[in-house]
Enzyme design. Structure first.
Site, PDB file in Angstrom:
ATOM      1  CD  GLU A  10      -8.869 -40.101   4.880  1.00 29.08           C
ATOM      2  OE1 GLU A  10      -8.682 -40.102   6.005  1.00 29.08           O
ATOM      3  OE2 GLU A  10      -9.400 -38.542   3.991  1.00 29.08           O
ATOM      4  CE  LYS A  12     -12.737 -19.258  -2.712  1.00 30.85           C
ATOM      5  NZ  LYS A  12     -13.084 -19.407  -4.459  1.00 30.85           N
ATOM      6  CG  ASP A  51     -14.513 -21.754  -4.474  1.00 30.42           C
ATOM      7  OD1 ASP A  51     -13.626 -22.626  -4.394  1.00 30.42           O
ATOM      8  OD2 ASP A  51     -15.125 -20.474  -4.591  1.00 30.42           O
TER       9      ASP A  51
END
Length: 358
Positions: free
Chosen positions: A34, A165, A241
């Site tokens: 982007e 997560k 990560d």
């Protein structure tokens, strides 16, 4: 790497002027497809060099967690075991310290659901993000708890009360990773000149969009425009990560008008899960980036990761403030995207010195 692959375009943006936990003038790497993100963060970086104190970053807390799951016959047994476990925190801390050079147990939280006992261990992990370190420690702790309490049975090494997560409330409440607050005070003249806006318009938009809009959407402890964009770009460039942006992007943007028209703006990131050592950091491009960021210097354990977290928090503020300012002006966001994506965001704009906005 094996097979065909497409490298993620990476640009260094800035420099950002940062004070507080870290005092530095530092360029930062952003890996993204982007392309408007580079000049957007660049605009915030330029602003940081023009204001007194730059972007002030405070690292409030740091810890990594793993929640083990035990099974009892009934709730009364689970509650009794929970109280006994927390009463022996010092003994459990000795077990962790004996098994690791850097991991240190600092807190234990428990939850009982029916006959299930969730035990959330919180540890400091030096310069590592600590995923594997806390899991290894949790295995040793779980083994000891089961030896102390034969009335309990093994449920799982991870019971999701960590929480890893996933978008949850517990991480923001109890902490996971580095908790950082980045803030800036922009004089009225610079708000108009550099952001083409005003404190009143930015405060109003932040309230209506980030705060009210997020409530309407059902956001979970999160009220921001696009923290995930800056986090992912920084994470990819520094070997983090990337899945940790799930909880990392749960943050709150806050704005106030000060005095006659100055703008106070802050970004609070309750759980930045980052490290400067460990898995993924041995890649040459990552090693080079961490060295250039000053995150490979000889320091006390934890200070390099603290520096990295501060750089990331400041970068998030740069991109967040730039985007909100653009959205106070009808049409500016789309015009900027069309201009930058058609030109590839090349030239001075890509290094943060252009006038284009996100």
């Amino acid at each position: 790497m094996t097979g065909d692959h497409t490298p993620v375009p990476t640009r260094w943006v800035g420099p950002l002027r940062i004070t507080g936990t870290v005092e530095t003038l530092q360029e930062v790497p952003l890996a993204t497809f982007e392309s408007p993100l580079w000049p957007s963060v660049g605009r915030g970086a330029r602003l940081s060099r023009l204001v007194d104190d730059g972007i002030r970053v405070t690292i409030v807390d740091e810890r990594m967690t793993r929640s083990t799951l035990f099974v009892a016959d009934d709730a009364a047994t689970a509650v009794a075991a929970a109280r006994a476990i927390t009463a022996r925190t010092d003994q459990l801390a000795e077990i962790v310290a004996a098994g690791s050079r850097h991991a240190r147990l600092i807190d234990i939280d428990t939850e009982v659901v029916g006959n299930l006992l969730f035990v959330r261990f919180a540890l400091t992990t030096g310069d590592a993000s600590g995923h594997n370190m806390v899991t290894l420690a949790a295995e040793s702790l779980m083994e000891r708890v089961l030896a102390w309490h034969p009335e309990l049975r093994y449920g799982s090494i991870s019971g999701n009360y960590c929480s890893d997560k996933k978008a949850t409330a517990v991480n923001g409440i109890l902490g996971r990773g580095r908790r950082a607050v980045a803030e800036i005070l922009v004089p009225e003249a610079l708000v108009a000149e550099q952001l083409r806006s005003s404190a009143d318009r930015i405060v109003e938009l932040n309230t209506r969009k980030n705060l009210v809009g997020s409530v309407v959407a059902g956001a979970l402890r999160s009220a921001n425009a696009h923290y995930a964009n800056m986090l992912l770009a920084f994470y990819l460039a520094t070997g983090q990560d990337a899945a940790n942006i799930v909880e990392g992007s749960q943050g709150i943007s806050y704005a106030e008008r000060r005095g006659a028209g100055d703008l106070y703006f802050s970004c609070t990131l309750p759980h930045l899960i980052v490290g400067t050592v460990g898995n993924g950091k041995d890649q040459p491009v990552v090693e080079a980036a961490l060295q250039r960021l000053g995150c490979r210097d000889e320091r006390e354990p934890g200070e390099n990761a603290r520096r990295l977290a501060a750089l990331i928090a400041a970068t998030v503020l740069c991109g967040e403030l730039s985007l909100l300012a653009a959205q106070t002006n009808p049409g500016e966001l789309m015009r900027s995207h069309l201009l930058l994506e058609r030109t590839g965001a090349t030239g001075t704009g890509a290094t943060g010195e252009g006038e284009a906005t996100r």
